[in-house]
Motif scaffolding. Structure first.
Motif: not given
Length: 400
Positions: A16, A43, A245, A247-248, A274, A291, A312
């Motif tokens: 992302l 994304f 988070t 994340g990806s 995510a 999200y 992040t």
């Protein structure tokens, strides 16, 4: 009056962050220039509400990219880069931009030169061959998982220079094919450009004085999705709050242990998965969504727990919030190394982090020692406020 330029930004859609950063810069340039963003059609959240012109461009699947990262293997094959170069060159010749800006689109090192288009490479300064801190941390690769960090560390130290040369091999093969010079190791491949743009600040991620003059800091690129707040946003309980988070690219399988550690430490959590986990809220202390608007979530939290990636981490630091980075790949460890140096966070190894490690980090960052982390994070925030990546990229375009 600013001369209007045709600007193409190319995002390598394997994470992302590599899509979000070009979108942020494209949005900053769009008022004064003719801007297009090219990426694979994933994304898409990054493009929501931007109105940016788009072109489709192949990227390897994110899952393939992550598998190669985890194995410590070269990230691209020569055949993949050959396809990339062919597609890049066709796009460049069709659009004829005045400049192309690439975020981890390594093939542009060849294709932009073949097409005769000035190429700006967007990257983080910790990959610079001239980075002041040039010791590379042991990532969670196959070697680490088999032997454990203690035994893997000396072998990694011996093999790292060879591995860096091998990782540059597929791109070097492409460069030789087109009569271009080759790179001594992968750091030069990651940072090669007619101009190299560091999405950091020199205070947080410094380079040595001999760094070439065509390398420039433009400042942190901070992105947050445009989206409605979840229904529970106004119903969060009182007390310490963490924004979580992974994340990806993070280890989402760690979320249950992380939730347990947060609860036992008396910390509430709001979590963005995510879209990579169907983990349910384990109780009234924890709120989950696919999200969340990261800047608002970071600003509302006392600290942030993430995968240690700069996307992040820089969201958190831009809001003066300290970070626990649960890191897997080299890029994440490098980002968090500088945050730890600044006193603004704690780095954990995702491959070995269990309940006790997570709980201890949470206690440190939220307990009696938390004030030091918060003060350090606010100092980094003040440093970030002295830089504007949008203005930085506009200055670079203006000097073409």
């Amino acid at each position: 009056m600013t001369e209007r330029r045709r600007v193409l930004l190319v995002a390598e859609a394997v994470s992302l962050a590599h899509v979000a950063r070009p979108v942020v810069l494209a949005s900053a340039l769009a008022g004064d220039h003719e801007v297009t963003v090219a990426s694979a059609p994933v994304f898409d959240l990054c493009f929501r509400g931007t109105g940016l012109a788009r072109e489709s461009l192949e990227s390897i699947p994110a899952a393939t990219f992550l598998q190669r990262l985890a194995a410590g293997a070269p990230l691209y094959t020569k055949a993949e880069l050959e396809r990339y170069v062919d597609e890049d060159v066709a796009l460049l010749r069709r659009l004829r931009p005045d400049v192309v800006i690439g975020d981890f689109r390594l093939s542009l090192s060849v294709s932009a030169r073949v097409a005769g288009i000035p190429y700006f490479a967007l990257c983080n300064a910790h990959w610079s061959p001239w980075a002041l801190h040039d010791r590379f941390p042991l990532p969670d690769i196959s070697l680490t998982r088999v032997l454990g960090p203690r035994l893997a560390e000396p072998l990694f130290r011996l093999g790292q220079p060879i591995a860096f040369r091998l990782h540059a091999g597929p791109l070097n093969a492409m460069r030789r094919k087109f009569g271009l010079s080759t790179f001594p190791d992968v750091r030069y491949a990651y940072t090669d450009g007619d101009r190299t743009l560091y999405a950091d600040t020199p205070a947080l991620v410094p380079v040595r004085p001999e760094c070439p003059a065509h390398h420039h800091y433009i400042g942190p690129i901070v992105w947050s999705p445009a989206m409605a707040l979840p229904a529970w946003w106004t119903a969060l309980p009182d007390g310490p709050l963490a924004y979580v988070t992974l994340g990806s690219t993070g280890r989402v399988d760690l979320l249950p242990e992380l939730f347990r550690a947060l609860e036992d430490c008396g910390v509430n959590a709001m979590t963005a998965t995510a879209g990579r986990s169907d983990v349910a809220s384990p109780g009234p202390h924890c709120f989950v969504a696919d999200y969340l608007p990261g800047l608002e979530a970071a600003a509302r939290s006392d600290f942030v727990i993430c995968n240690g990636g700069s996307a992040t981490v820089y969201q958190a630091l831009s809001q003066g919030r300290p970070v626990i980075g649960v890191c897997s790949n080299m890029d994440q460890f490098l980002t968090m190394a500088r945050v730890v140096d600044a006193g603004a966070g704690i780095a954990l190894r995702a491959g070995t982090a269990g309940y006790e490690d997570l709980a201890e980090a949470i206690r440190r960052i939220s307990g009696s020692t938390g004030a030091a982390f918060r003060d350090a994070a606010r100092a980094v925030q003040a440093d970030f406020l002295r830089h504007d990546a949008g203005e930085g990229i506009r200055r670079q375009i203006a000097t073409l």
